[in-house]
Design a protein around this motif. Structure first.
Motif, PDB file in Angstrom:
ATOM      1  N   GLN A  79       0.866  -1.204  -0.031  1.00  0.00           N
ATOM      2  CA  GLN A  79       0.015  -0.062  -0.011  1.00  0.00           C
ATOM      3  C   GLN A  79       0.972   1.123   0.109  1.00  0.00           C
ATOM      4  O   GLN A  79       1.981   1.286   0.593  1.00  0.00           O
ATOM      5  N   LEU A 122      -1.251   1.916  -8.186  1.00  0.00           N
ATOM      6  CA  LEU A 122      -1.700   2.472  -9.517  1.00  0.00           C
ATOM      7  C   LEU A 122      -1.362   1.994 -10.845  1.00  0.00           C
ATOM      8  O   LEU A 122      -1.948   2.172 -11.819  1.00  0.00           O
ATOM      9  N   SER A 145      -3.057  -1.057 -11.734  1.00  0.00           N
ATOM     10  CA  SER A 145      -4.227  -1.025 -12.231  1.00  0.00           C
ATOM     11  C   SER A 145      -4.110  -0.340 -13.629  1.00  0.00           C
ATOM     12  O   SER A 145      -4.895  -0.932 -14.471  1.00  0.00           O
ATOM     13  N   ALA A 189      -9.966   7.689  -8.712  1.00  0.00           N
ATOM     14  CA  ALA A 189      -9.014   6.956  -7.759  1.00  0.00           C
ATOM     15  C   ALA A 189      -7.801   6.393  -8.384  1.00  0.00           C
ATOM     16  O   ALA A 189      -6.711   6.264  -7.978  1.00  0.00           O
ATOM     17  N   GLY A 190      -8.092   5.462  -9.474  1.00  0.00           N
ATOM     18  CA  GLY A 190      -7.238   4.667 -10.204  1.00  0.00           C
ATOM     19  C   GLY A 190      -6.602   3.714  -9.568  1.00  0.00           C
ATOM     20  O   GLY A 190      -5.687   3.076 -10.250  1.00  0.00           O
ATOM     21  N   PHE A 191      -7.119   3.196  -8.309  1.00  0.00           N
ATOM     22  CA  PHE A 191      -6.624   1.883  -7.794  1.00  0.00           C
ATOM     23  C   PHE A 191      -7.732   0.846  -7.780  1.00  0.00           C
ATOM     24  O   PHE A 191      -8.896   1.557  -7.791  1.00  0.00           O
ATOM     25  N   ASP A 192      -7.407  -0.297  -7.699  1.00  0.00           N
ATOM     26  CA  ASP A 192      -8.565  -1.275  -7.251  1.00  0.00           C
ATOM     27  C   ASP A 192      -8.559  -1.866  -5.795  1.00  0.00           C
ATOM     28  O   ASP A 192      -7.423  -1.487  -5.276  1.00  0.00           O
ATOM     29  N   ALA A 232     -11.307   1.153 -10.925  1.00  0.00           N
ATOM     30  CA  ALA A 232     -10.092   2.137 -11.228  1.00  0.00           C
ATOM     31  C   ALA A 232     -10.524   3.472 -11.420  1.00  0.00           C
ATOM     32  O   ALA A 232      -9.820   4.401 -11.193  1.00  0.00           O
ATOM     33  N   VAL A 233     -11.908   3.717 -12.256  1.00  0.00           N
ATOM     34  CA  VAL A 233     -12.100   4.887 -12.570  1.00  0.00           C
ATOM     35  C   VAL A 233     -13.235   5.507 -11.611  1.00  0.00           C
ATOM     36  O   VAL A 233     -13.587   6.744 -11.902  1.00  0.00           O
ATOM     37  N   THR A 251      -4.100   3.985   1.117  1.00  0.00           N
ATOM     38  CA  THR A 251      -3.767   4.076   0.005  1.00  0.00           C
ATOM     39  C   THR A 251      -4.281   5.463  -0.573  1.00  0.00           C
ATOM     40  O   THR A 251      -3.381   6.492  -1.373  1.00  0.00           O
ATOM     41  N   GLN A 278      -1.693   8.740  -2.199  1.00  0.00           N
ATOM     42  CA  GLN A 278      -1.844   9.150  -3.406  1.00  0.00           C
ATOM     43  C   GLN A 278      -2.109  10.597  -3.434  1.00  0.00           C
ATOM     44  O   GLN A 278      -1.770  11.531  -4.369  1.00  0.00           O
ATOM     45  N   THR A 279      -2.809  10.809  -2.435  1.00  0.00           N
ATOM     46  CA  THR A 279      -3.246  12.683  -2.500  1.00  0.00           C
ATOM     47  C   THR A 279      -2.393  13.476  -1.866  1.00  0.00           C
ATOM     48  O   THR A 279      -2.114  14.494  -1.910  1.00  0.00           O
TER      49      THR A 279
END
Lengths: 342, 410
Positions: A155, A161, A164, B75-78, B88-89, B368, B372-373
C-alpha cells in the motif's frame, strides 16, 4: 496499523501546532541541519540494496550512502546522520511536517507528488521500473498472461496505480491484495495467497533473495512503468534542493573522471578544470551552494563516486547483481547525466 | 470498608438504584466557577482555532494541496472486496464509502457473534462443572492476555497455511463450493425480482411483529406460553417458499438464479467470494472481544446477590431457567455499560485489518488514498470523524437500551 495512523495523525498535529512564523524564520533547511549538526534522513524500512541494516546495525544501501554523502557535504561529517525508517505510507507526512530533512526512500518522482504533496525532486539516484515476480512452476512467461491473477501489492507505493493502469490498458482483470508493509506483502505472496508480487524490479530482486527458496521464483521480463526513484525535499527551499541535486551530479562527475574513494586525494593536484572546481581547489562552487568548498571532496571520501555506490549496494559487488542498465553514465549509454559544474 | 468510609455508605445506600442518584441535586454554580469555566472554554477554543489556522497556513506555504476537492477525483486503484461497485475509474469519495462499508460490515458481523460467544464463556466460568469453568477460564486468559495484532497474524497465517494453495487442489463440494487459499467461493443467489424479494422480507418482519403481540395477548388470556418460536420458524421458511412457487407457477421461470463459481485459470472465479482476510479478521476480532465480554458477563453475574439464586433454587426452578429467567435479567443492568465499551473497542480494533490486507476504511482511505493525494490532514480528520460517529451512534443505541432496562426497577 494503529501505529501508522497515530504517526500520520501526529504529523498532522505537528503541522497544526507549529506556528507558521517559525517556518518563515527557519525556512532554510540547510541552516537548520548545520545548526543541529546532524542530518535527519528518511529512508526505507528495510530494502536490500537501498536501505537495510546489516548484522552490526549499520544501514547499508544506495539511499543510506546518499544520506552519508549529503551529511559530509552539508556538515562535513558523513557519520552525522540519523536514519528514520519510514513506511511508504508515512513518508510524505513525515517530510511535510519537517520530521526529516530529506527523503532518500526509493520514492518515484511523479507529477502529483511533485505538486500536491508539496515535494521537489531533482536528483534521480536510480532509474527503476515495475515488474512482476511469479512462481517458477506457474509456467508464466509474460505479464500479458496474468489475466485474472491475484496480485500482492504494498500500500502507498506507485505499484497500486501502475498495476491498475497496466491491466486497464490491456483490458485484463486482476485481484489486488494490499498490505501495509512490504514484508507482509512478500509473506502473503510466499504463502501462496497471490499468483504474483508486483513492485519495482530492483525491489523484486532484493526481496527474492530474502525468500526461503529464491530459485523457485522468477521476475517476468516486462517492465510496466517508469520509476525514477528520486531524492525528495520540501518544495520552496531552493538552496536545499540545489544542494541535494548537485551532490548527486558531483558523484556522477567524479565517476566520469575516474575519481574514487581511494584515489580522490591524488586528484587534488589535477590540472583538469572541472575536477579542480569539483574538489574545491579553484572556483567558489561550495560557496554558491552554501556549504564548505571541500563539500564534494568530503562526500567522495565518505562513500566514493556514484558507480562505487552502485556496485557496492546493487551491482556486481553486491548479492543483488542488478546490471547498470539505465543507471549507467551518459557516456556509457545510460541516463545518469550531470549538467556542467561551473 | 463501608463502615470505614461513611461517604460510600451515603452515596450508595443498599437497594437504591441509579435513578435515585440521578435525581440528586447539584448545588448551583457560583459566579466565580462560571467565570473560570468560561475562561477555560475560550482558551481551548482559541487553541483549536489557532491550530487549524496554523495548519492551513503552513500547508499553503509548503504548496501542499488542501480542501476536500480530491474526493471527486479519479482513484485509479482497485480494491479486493467491495459491497458497492468500485473500479479504478471510481472517485476517491467512492473509495471512502467502500472502506467505510467494509469497516461497518466487519463490525456488524462481529458484534453479535462476539456477544453470543462472550455470554457462553462468561456463564460457563460461573458453572459448577469443573471442566467447563476451567476451559472457559483458560480461554479468557489466553485471548485476553495476548496482543490482538499477533492473534490476527496468527489466524491469517493459520487459515492460509491450512488450505490448499492451488485452485485445482481446492477442497470442494460438488462443483459449486470451493475452498482454497484465495478464499471460499459459494453460489451467489441473484434475485430476478428485487422488489418481490423485499416484499417477502417486509412481510416476514410484519408477521414476526404480529406473532409477538399475539403471544403476549395469548399469555395474558390463557396463562401458558404461545409457541411463538416454532411459529416464527414456520413463517421464515414457508413464506419465501410460497413466493417462489407462486412466481414459478405464474411466470414459468425461477425467481432466483445462482451465479455458480467456476474454475478459472488462476483461481476460482465468480459466485460469492469470501476472502481469507475477512475470515481471519472476523475470527480474530470475535475471539479476542469475546474474552473481554466473558469477563464483563462474569462480573455482571457475580453482582447478583446469592439470595436470588437460592430463592430460585428453593422454588425448584431448573438450573438453566434460573440463569435465563432470574440471574441474567438482573445481571444485564450491570453488564450493559461495560459491554458498550467492548463494542466500541471492537470497532476501533477493526482498523488492525490493514496488517492482514483486509480493505477497511483505514487501509483504503487513510492508507492508499492518503498516499496518493498526500492530504493527510483532511483524510486523518475524516477517518477519525467516521470512527467517532460510529462509536457515538453505538453508544447512543446502547444507552437507550440501558435506560429502558434500568428504569424497570422503579
Amino acid at each position: 496499523m494503529k501505529a501508522r495512523i497515530y504517526s500520520a495523525a501526529l504529523a498532522a498535529l505537528a503541522m497544526a501546532i507549529t506556528p507558521s512564523w517559525v517556518n518563515a524564520q527557519e525556512s532554510s533547511t540547510l541552516a537548520k541541519v548545520k545548526a543541529r549538526g546532524e542530518l535527519i534522513c528518511g529512508v526505507g524500512t528495510g530494502l536490500a540494496g537501498f536501505a537495510l541494516p546489516d548484522s552490526d546495525g549499520n544501514w547499508q544501501g544506495l539511499d543510506t550512502d546518499y544520506c552519508r554523502a549529503l551529511a559530509a557535504a552539508a556538515i562535513g561529517d558523513a557519520k552525522k546522520v540519523k536514519f528514520v525508517p519510514l513506511t511508504a505510507k508515512d513518508r510524505f507526512a513525515a517530510i511535510q511536517a519537517g520530521q526529516v530533512d530529506v527523503l532518500a526512500r526509493t520514492t518515484t518522482w511523479t507529477l502529483s507528488r511533485d505538486t500536491a504533496n508539496g515535494l521537489d525532486f531533482r536528483a534521480v539516484d536510480f532509474y527503476d521500473g515495475q515488474g512482476f515476480l511469479v512462481r517458477a512452476d506457474s509456467g508464466l512467461k509474460s505479464a500479458a498472461e496474468l489475466d485474472g491473477a491475484s496480485i500482492c501489492l504494498t500500500q502507498g507505493s506507485t505499484a497500486e496505480l501502475n498495476t491498475s493502469d497496466y491491466f486497464r490498458a490491456k483490458g485484463m482483470k486482476y485481484k489486488p491484495v494490499t498490505f501495509a508493509t512490504s514484508s507482509e506483502t512478500v509473506k502473503a505472496y510466499e504463502s501462496g495467497r497471490c499468483d504474483s508480487y508486483s513492485n519495482d524490479s530492483s525491489a523484486l530482486y532484493g526481496e527474492r533473495r530474502r525468500m526461503a527458496e529464491p530459485d523457485k521464483h522468477v521476475v517476468l521480463p516486462e517492465i510496466v512503468s517508469r520509476e525514477p526513484l528520486a531524492i525528495g525535499v520540501l518544495q520552496g527551499d531552493s538552496q536545499w534542493s540545489d544542494l541535494t541535486a548537485w551532490l548527486h551530479f558531483a558523484l556522477l562527475i567524479a565517476e566520469d573522471n575516474g575519481i574514487t574513494r581511494d584515489n580522490v586525494d591524488t586528484y587534488l593536484t589535477s590540472e583538469n578544470p572541472e575536477v579542480r572546481r569539483l574538489l574545491g581547489v579553484e572556483g567558489n562552487v561550495g560557496e554558491l551552494l552554501g556549504v564548505n568548498k571541500d563539500w564534494a571532496l568530503r562526500a567522495i571520501r565518505a562513500v566514493g563516486n556514484y558507480g562505487e555506490m552502485y556496485d557496492r549496494n546493487l551491482g556486481s559487488g553486491s548479492p543483488l547483481k542488478i546490471p547498470r542498465g539505465l543507471n549507467a553514465l551518459w557516456s556509457k549509454g545510460g541516463l545518469q547525466y550531470a549538467p556542467p559544474l561551473r | 470498608m463501608t463502615e470505614a468510609d461513611p461517604s460510600i455508605g451515603r452515596r450508595w445506600p443498599k437497594g437504591v438504584g441509579r435513578t435515585r442518584l440521578r435525581s440528586r441535586q447539584t448545588p448551583p454554580a457560583t459566579a466565580m466557577e462560571i467565570l473560570w469555566q468560561a475562561i477555560l472554554l475560550i482558551a481551548i477554543a482559541g487553541l483549536v482555532g489557532g491550530a487549524l489556522w496554523n495548519a492551513s497556513g503552513s500547508l499553503a506555504e509548503q504548496g501542499v494541496a488542501s480542501g476536500f476537492g480530491f474526493l471527486g477525483h479519479t482513484a485509479g486503484f482497485d480494491v479486493s472486496q467491495s459491497l458497492i461497485p468500485f473500479s479504478a475509474v471510481s472517485t476517491y469519495g467512492r473509495a471512502f464509502l467502500v472502506g467505510l462499508l467494509n469497516t461497518v460490515e466487519v463490525t456488524v458481523i462481529a458484534i453479535p457473534l462476539a456477544t453470543i460467544l462472550g455470554f457462553i464463556i462468561g456463564i460457563s466460568r460461573r458453572s459448577p462443572n469443573w471442566l467447563l469453568n476451567r476451559v472457559a477460564a483458560a480461554y479468557v486468559e489466553v485471548f485476553r492476555n495476548t496482543p490482538l495484532l499477533l492473534q490476527l497474524l496468527f489466524w491469517y497465517n493459520a487459515v492460509l497455511a491450512a488450505l490448499p494453495a492451488k485452485a485445482l487442489e481446492s477442497l470442494h463440494l460438488g462443483s459449486v463450493i470451493y475452498l482454497n487459499r484465495r478464499g471460499l467461493a459459494l453460489p451467489q443467489p441473484v434475485f430476478q425480482d428485487i422488489g418481490g424479494a423485499w416484499l417477502v422480507v417486509a412481510a416476514i418482519a410484519a408477521l414476526f411483529f404480529l406473532t409477538a403481540r399475539l403471544a403476549l395477548l395469548w399469555r395474558a388470556r390463557t396463562g401458558p406460553g404461545f409457541p411463538h418460536r416454532s411459529t416464527n420458524l414456520l413463517i421464515l421458511f414457508s413464506l419465501p417458499l410460497a413466493f417462489c412457487l407462486a412466481v414459478y407457477l405464474t411466470t414459468g421461470h425461477s425467481p432466483i438464479l445462482f451465479n455458480i463459481p467456476v474454475m478459472g485459470r488462476f483461481s476460482v472465479d465468480g459466485g460469492w467470494q469470501l476472502l481469507p482476510e475477512l475470515v481471519a479478521l472476523l475470527i480474530g476480532l470475535i475471539f479476542y472481544t469475546a474474552s473481554s465480554i466473558a469477563e464483563v458477563v462474569r462480573s455482571g453475574l457475580a453482582a447478583v446477590p446469592m439470595g436470588q439464586y437460592e430463592a430460585a433454587l428453593s422454588l425448584h426452578l431448573p438450573p438453566g431457567k434460573i440463569t435465563r429467567k432470574v440471574i441474567l435479567p438482573q445481571a444485564i443492568r450491570v453488564i450493559i455499560p461495560p459491554l458498550t465499551n467492548q463494542y466500541l473497542n471492537l470497532l476501533k480494533n477493526s482498523s488492525l485489518a490493514v496488517a492482514i490486507g483486509y480493505p477497511d476504511l483505514v487501509q483504503i482511505f487513510a492508507g492508499t488514498v492518503l498516499n496518493q493525494t498526500g492530504q493527510a490532514v483532511e483524510i486523518v480528520f475524516m477517518t477519525m470523524a467516521v470512527y467517532l460517529t460510529i462509536s457515538l451512534l453505538t453508544a447512543l443505541g446502547m444507552n437507550v437500551y440501558n435506560r429502558r432496562i434500568a428504569t424497570v426497577e422503579n
